[in-house]
Design a protein around this motif. Structure first.
Motif, PDB file in Angstrom:
ATOM      1  N   SER A   1       8.315  28.285  -4.844  1.00  0.00           N
ATOM      2  CA  SER A   1       7.684  26.784  -3.929  1.00  0.00           C
ATOM      3  C   SER A   1       8.487  25.372  -5.032  1.00  0.00           C
ATOM      4  CB  SER A   1       6.050  26.896  -3.980  1.00  0.00           C
ATOM      5  OG  SER A   1       5.853  28.864  -2.659  1.00  0.00           O
ATOM      6  N   LYS A   2       7.841  25.578  -6.313  1.00  0.00           N
ATOM      7  CA  LYS A   2       8.361  24.388  -6.624  1.00  0.00           C
ATOM      8  C   LYS A   2       9.925  24.104  -7.187  1.00  0.00           C
ATOM      9  CE  LYS A   2       4.320  22.676  -6.779  1.00  0.00           C
ATOM     10  NZ  LYS A   2       4.018  21.764  -5.540  1.00  0.00           N
ATOM     11  N   MET A   3      10.292  24.793  -5.406  1.00  0.00           N
ATOM     12  CA  MET A   3      12.140  24.911  -5.862  1.00  0.00           C
ATOM     13  C   MET A   3      12.691  22.971  -5.790  1.00  0.00           C
ATOM     14  SD  MET A   3      13.159  26.628  -2.498  1.00  0.00           S
ATOM     15  CE  MET A   3      14.751  27.466  -3.440  1.00  0.00           C
ATOM     16  N   PHE A   4      11.901  22.246  -5.188  1.00  0.00           N
ATOM     17  CA  PHE A   4      12.080  21.142  -5.237  1.00  0.00           C
ATOM     18  C   PHE A   4      10.882  19.873  -6.221  1.00  0.00           C
ATOM     19  CE2 PHE A   4      14.444  22.499  -1.561  1.00  0.00           C
ATOM     20  CZ  PHE A   4      15.407  22.548  -1.266  1.00  0.00           C
ATOM     21  N   GLY A   5      10.771  20.274  -7.583  1.00  0.00           N
ATOM     22  CA  GLY A   5      10.208  20.008  -8.708  1.00  0.00           C
ATOM     23  C   GLY A   5       8.651  20.192  -7.842  1.00  0.00           C
ATOM     24  N   PRO A   6       7.941  19.272  -8.947  1.00  0.00           N
ATOM     25  CA  PRO A   6       6.388  19.190  -8.717  1.00  0.00           C
ATOM     26  C   PRO A   6       6.118  18.381  -7.414  1.00  0.00           C
ATOM     27  CG  PRO A   6       7.199  18.001 -10.648  1.00  0.00           C
ATOM     28  CD  PRO A   6       8.265  18.358 -10.249  1.00  0.00           C
ATOM     29  N   THR A   7       6.851  18.187  -6.769  1.00  0.00           N
ATOM     30  CA  THR A   7       5.666  16.543  -5.821  1.00  0.00           C
ATOM     31  C   THR A   7       5.368  17.571  -4.177  1.00  0.00           C
ATOM     32  OG1 THR A   7       8.249  15.682  -5.619  1.00  0.00           O
ATOM     33  CG2 THR A   7       7.352  14.693  -6.963  1.00  0.00           C
ATOM     34  N   THR A   8       6.241  18.468  -4.000  1.00  0.00           N
ATOM     35  CA  THR A   8       5.879  18.976  -2.981  1.00  0.00           C
ATOM     36  C   THR A   8       4.172  19.449  -2.828  1.00  0.00           C
ATOM     37  OG1 THR A   8       6.607  21.268  -3.664  1.00  0.00           O
ATOM     38  CG2 THR A   8       8.029  19.231  -2.631  1.00  0.00           C
ATOM     39  N   GLY A   9       4.167  20.168  -1.690  1.00  0.00           N
ATOM     40  CA  GLY A   9       3.203  21.230  -2.448  1.00  0.00           C
ATOM     41  C   GLY A   9       1.604  20.536  -1.888  1.00  0.00           C
ATOM     42  N   GLN A  10       1.610  19.123  -1.335  1.00  0.00           N
ATOM     43  CA  GLN A  10       0.235  18.250  -1.427  1.00  0.00           C
ATOM     44  C   GLN A  10       0.448  18.704   0.356  1.00  0.00           C
ATOM     45  OE1 GLN A  10       0.178  16.424  -4.204  1.00  0.00           O
ATOM     46  NE2 GLN A  10       1.750  17.671  -4.497  1.00  0.00           N
ATOM     47  N   LEU A  11       0.164  19.361   1.208  1.00  0.00           N
ATOM     48  CA  LEU A  11      -0.399  18.977   1.990  1.00  0.00           C
ATOM     49  C   LEU A  11      -1.568  19.166   2.683  1.00  0.00           C
ATOM     50  CD1 LEU A  11       0.164  19.230   5.583  1.00  0.00           C
ATOM     51  CD2 LEU A  11      -0.076  21.260   5.870  1.00  0.00           C
ATOM     52  N   LEU A  12      -3.070  20.388   1.750  1.00  0.00           N
ATOM     53  CA  LEU A  12      -3.792  20.528   2.063  1.00  0.00           C
ATOM     54  C   LEU A  12      -4.783  19.585   1.358  1.00  0.00           C
ATOM     55  CD1 LEU A  12      -3.845  24.308   0.709  1.00  0.00           C
ATOM     56  CD2 LEU A  12      -3.845  22.527   3.586  1.00  0.00           C
ATOM     57  N   ALA A  13      -4.491  18.696  -0.015  1.00  0.00           N
ATOM     58  CA  ALA A  13      -5.279  17.941  -0.279  1.00  0.00           C
ATOM     59  C   ALA A  13      -4.670  17.024   0.951  1.00  0.00           C
ATOM     60  CB  ALA A  13      -4.165  17.766  -1.743  1.00  0.00           C
TER      61      ALA A  13
ATOM     62  N   MET B   1      -4.220  16.312   3.549  1.00  0.00           N
ATOM     63  CA  MET B   1      -4.800  16.486   5.300  1.00  0.00           C
ATOM     64  C   MET B   1      -6.929  16.705   4.741  1.00  0.00           C
ATOM     65  SD  MET B   1      -3.404  20.673   7.190  1.00  0.00           S
ATOM     66  CE  MET B   1      -4.958  20.533   7.070  1.00  0.00           C
ATOM     67  N   ARG B   2      -7.012  16.749   3.874  1.00  0.00           N
ATOM     68  CA  ARG B   2      -9.093  16.872   3.346  1.00  0.00           C
ATOM     69  C   ARG B   2      -8.870  15.449   3.211  1.00  0.00           C
ATOM     70  NH1 ARG B   2      -8.061  22.046   0.794  1.00  0.00           N
ATOM     71  NH2 ARG B   2      -9.655  23.691   2.395  1.00  0.00           N
ATOM     72  N   ALA B   3      -7.908  14.427   2.959  1.00  0.00           N
ATOM     73  CA  ALA B   3      -8.400  12.938   2.217  1.00  0.00           C
ATOM     74  C   ALA B   3      -8.259  11.926   3.425  1.00  0.00           C
ATOM     75  CB  ALA B   3      -6.922  12.630   1.482  1.00  0.00           C
ATOM     76  N   ALA B   4      -7.898  12.685   5.186  1.00  0.00           N
ATOM     77  CA  ALA B   4      -7.774  11.889   5.828  1.00  0.00           C
ATOM     78  C   ALA B   4      -8.666  13.080   6.756  1.00  0.00           C
ATOM     79  CB  ALA B   4      -6.031  12.256   6.618  1.00  0.00           C
TER      80      ALA B   4
ATOM     81  N   PRO C   1      -1.516   7.351  -3.457  1.00  0.00           N
ATOM     82  CA  PRO C   1      -2.695   7.575  -2.864  1.00  0.00           C
ATOM     83  C   PRO C   1      -2.124   8.487  -1.721  1.00  0.00           C
ATOM     84  CG  PRO C   1      -1.035   5.533  -2.305  1.00  0.00           C
ATOM     85  CD  PRO C   1      -1.256   5.830  -3.687  1.00  0.00           C
ATOM     86  N   PRO C   2      -3.699   9.384  -1.559  1.00  0.00           N
ATOM     87  CA  PRO C   2      -3.332   9.918  -0.807  1.00  0.00           C
ATOM     88  C   PRO C   2      -2.641   9.480   0.649  1.00  0.00           C
ATOM     89  CG  PRO C   2      -5.357   9.844  -1.441  1.00  0.00           C
ATOM     90  CD  PRO C   2      -4.686   8.815  -2.163  1.00  0.00           C
ATOM     91  N   ALA C   3      -1.613  10.239   1.194  1.00  0.00           N
ATOM     92  CA  ALA C   3      -1.548   9.887   2.029  1.00  0.00           C
ATOM     93  C   ALA C   3      -1.047  10.060   3.639  1.00  0.00           C
ATOM     94  CB  ALA C   3       0.626   9.948   1.191  1.00  0.00           C
ATOM     95  N   TRP C   4      -1.822   9.551   4.089  1.00  0.00           N
ATOM     96  CA  TRP C   4      -1.875  10.282   5.560  1.00  0.00           C
ATOM     97  C   TRP C   4      -1.613   8.554   6.574  1.00  0.00           C
ATOM     98  CZ3 TRP C   4      -6.415   8.156   7.458  1.00  0.00           C
ATOM     99  CH2 TRP C   4      -7.101   7.565   7.447  1.00  0.00           C
ATOM    100  N   HIS C   5      -1.254   9.042   7.732  1.00  0.00           N
ATOM    101  CA  HIS C   5      -1.261   7.537   8.738  1.00  0.00           C
ATOM    102  C   HIS C   5      -1.440   8.041  10.328  1.00  0.00           C
ATOM    103  CE1 HIS C   5       0.093   3.978  10.464  1.00  0.00           C
ATOM    104  NE2 HIS C   5       1.917   4.818  11.665  1.00  0.00           N
ATOM    105  N   ARG C   6      -2.645   6.938  10.865  1.00  0.00           N
ATOM    106  CA  ARG C   6      -2.906   8.135  11.775  1.00  0.00           C
ATOM    107  C   ARG C   6      -2.829   6.485  12.646  1.00  0.00           C
ATOM    108  NH1 ARG C   6      -8.829  10.042  10.402  1.00  0.00           N
ATOM    109  NH2 ARG C   6      -7.145  12.071  10.235  1.00  0.00           N
ATOM    110  N   PHE C   7      -2.996   7.231  14.138  1.00  0.00           N
ATOM    111  CA  PHE C   7      -1.858   5.932  15.390  1.00  0.00           C
ATOM    112  C   PHE C   7      -2.950   7.257  16.384  1.00  0.00           C
ATOM    113  CE2 PHE C   7       0.905   8.031  16.447  1.00  0.00           C
ATOM    114  CZ  PHE C   7       1.606   8.570  15.296  1.00  0.00           C
ATOM    115  N   ARG C   8      -2.716   6.328  17.814  1.00  0.00           N
ATOM    116  CA  ARG C   8      -3.409   6.977  19.258  1.00  0.00           C
ATOM    117  C   ARG C   8      -1.583   6.936  19.515  1.00  0.00           C
ATOM    118  NH1 ARG C   8      -8.063   6.773  21.121  1.00  0.00           N
ATOM    119  NH2 ARG C   8      -7.946   7.694  23.511  1.00  0.00           N
ATOM    120  N   LEU C   9      -2.088   8.267  20.619  1.00  0.00           N
ATOM    121  CA  LEU C   9      -0.717   8.766  21.329  1.00  0.00           C
ATOM    122  C   LEU C   9      -1.444   9.186  22.233  1.00  0.00           C
ATOM    123  CD1 LEU C   9       2.733   9.094  21.182  1.00  0.00           C
ATOM    124  CD2 LEU C   9       2.160  11.256  21.315  1.00  0.00           C
TER     125      LEU C   9
END
Ligand code: ZN
Length: 332
Positions: free
Chosen positions: A120-132, A134-137, A38-46
């Protein structure tokens, strides 16, 4: 439910079953495994601020022994096994904070991105998900006013530009320490471990795209209202943590102060292979962990298990990582 009602219901069910001749579906109808997350984002108040943690995806380190060169292998395996983790492979997370102060939208670090092509994929294909993620959030890159870097390593600043070198965050200023800016854009530092070459090329490409909008981070000073930089050199020459205060709540974004929630909390003096000065890094880590355990402030740790929120508690000669429950809508 009374006994009488239950009997009546059961009787009805048996009668229906008989009439419809219910069958168990055959195995051929099984659904395919999806293998997606699932899209990975988590929200809370500080305090008065809203915080969203967004994942850039998992970062597999592989065999842990080479990454922790000062660790006796048997002890390392023992610590991982005691924590019910596989002893032959270590996986880190990339937990990126988006802080909405009500006036500014601030992004802390940018993940691996895709600016450096195959590297950019030196640690494999699972990195680089920030923008997707973020948009899901519900956050668009154009909305980011300020990107605050903990340091200028690949998994923290390579998401600043596209592969073509365009700014991913067209309206953002970028806060980085002068020490890291100088060090990681200096070709003279292309020596030592093999990764230095590409780390420097990546930092040059990503930081130069924002050359007219850089803000220098200084120890003890605010980069934004309530966001104070804390110099924590060692992992890189200009690595900084950030203490974020709003209302009566404080959270410390520790970046890469510690890469593993078991190995480097139980053994803060162990060294990490990507440290520029691993001896200094171990000293600073020990000092900061002591302070975090004393102050009891919640911590956001970039590479700890998703979403990287927790507390540092003294345990023997080291520390335990105590995650904040995901159902907490507010910290503190
Ligand atoms: Zn990192």
């Amino acid at each position: 439910m009374t006994l009488l009602n239950r009997r009546a219901l059961l009787g009805g069910a048996i009668a229906m079953g008989g009439a419809l001749s219910l069958r168990v579906p055959d195995a051929g109808a099984a659904a395919p495994f999806r293998n997606s997350l699932p899209p990975a984002w988590h929200r809370f108040r500080l305090g008065e601020y809203e915080a969203t943690i967004v994942s850039d995806g998992r970062l597999p380190l592989g065999q842990p022994e080479p990454a922790f060169p000062a660790s006796p292998p048997a002890e390392l395996r023992g610590l991982l096994e005691a924590a019910f983790l596989p002893p032959d492979t270590a996986t880190l997370e990339q937990n990126i904070l988006v802080l909405n102060t009500g006036r500014q939208l601030i992004l802390f670090d940018t993940g691996m991105g895709e600016s450096m092509g195959a590297d950019s994929k030196m640690f494999g294909p699972t990195t680089g998900q920030l923008l997707a993620n973020m948009r899901a959030a519900g956050i668009e890159p154009e909305q980011i006013d300020l990107v605050v870097l903990t340091h200028a390593h690949n998994d923290h600043c390579w998401g600043l530009t596209t592969a073509a070198g365009q700014r991913v965050f067209p309206n953002a200023q970028v806060a980085v320490s002068e020490a890291d800016l100088k060090y990681w854009t200096d070709d003279g530092n292309k020596r030592g471990p093999a990764f230095m070459n590409v780390f420097i090329e990546g930092a040059k490409k990503n930081l130069s795209a924002y050359r007219d909008r850089l803000v220098m981070v200084r120890d003890g000073q605010e980069v934004a209202p309530g966001v104070v930089a804390i110099a924590t050199p060692g992992h890189t020459v200009g690595h900084h943590c950030y203490a974020i205060t709003s209302g009566n709540q404080v959270m410390v974004n520790t970046g890469d102060l510690a890469h593993h929630h078991i190995l480097l909390l139980k053994r803060p003096a162990w060294e990490f292979s990507y440290d520029t000065d691993s001896k200094l890094s171990a000293q600073i880590r020990s000092r900061m962990l002591d302070r975090l355990a004393t102050d009891r402030h919640p911590v956001l740790s970039y590479h700890f298990p998703w979403p990287g929120l927790g507390h540092v508690a003294r345990a023997g000669k080291g520390y335990d990582w105590v995650p904040v429950p995901m159902n907490m809508s507010s910290l503190g």
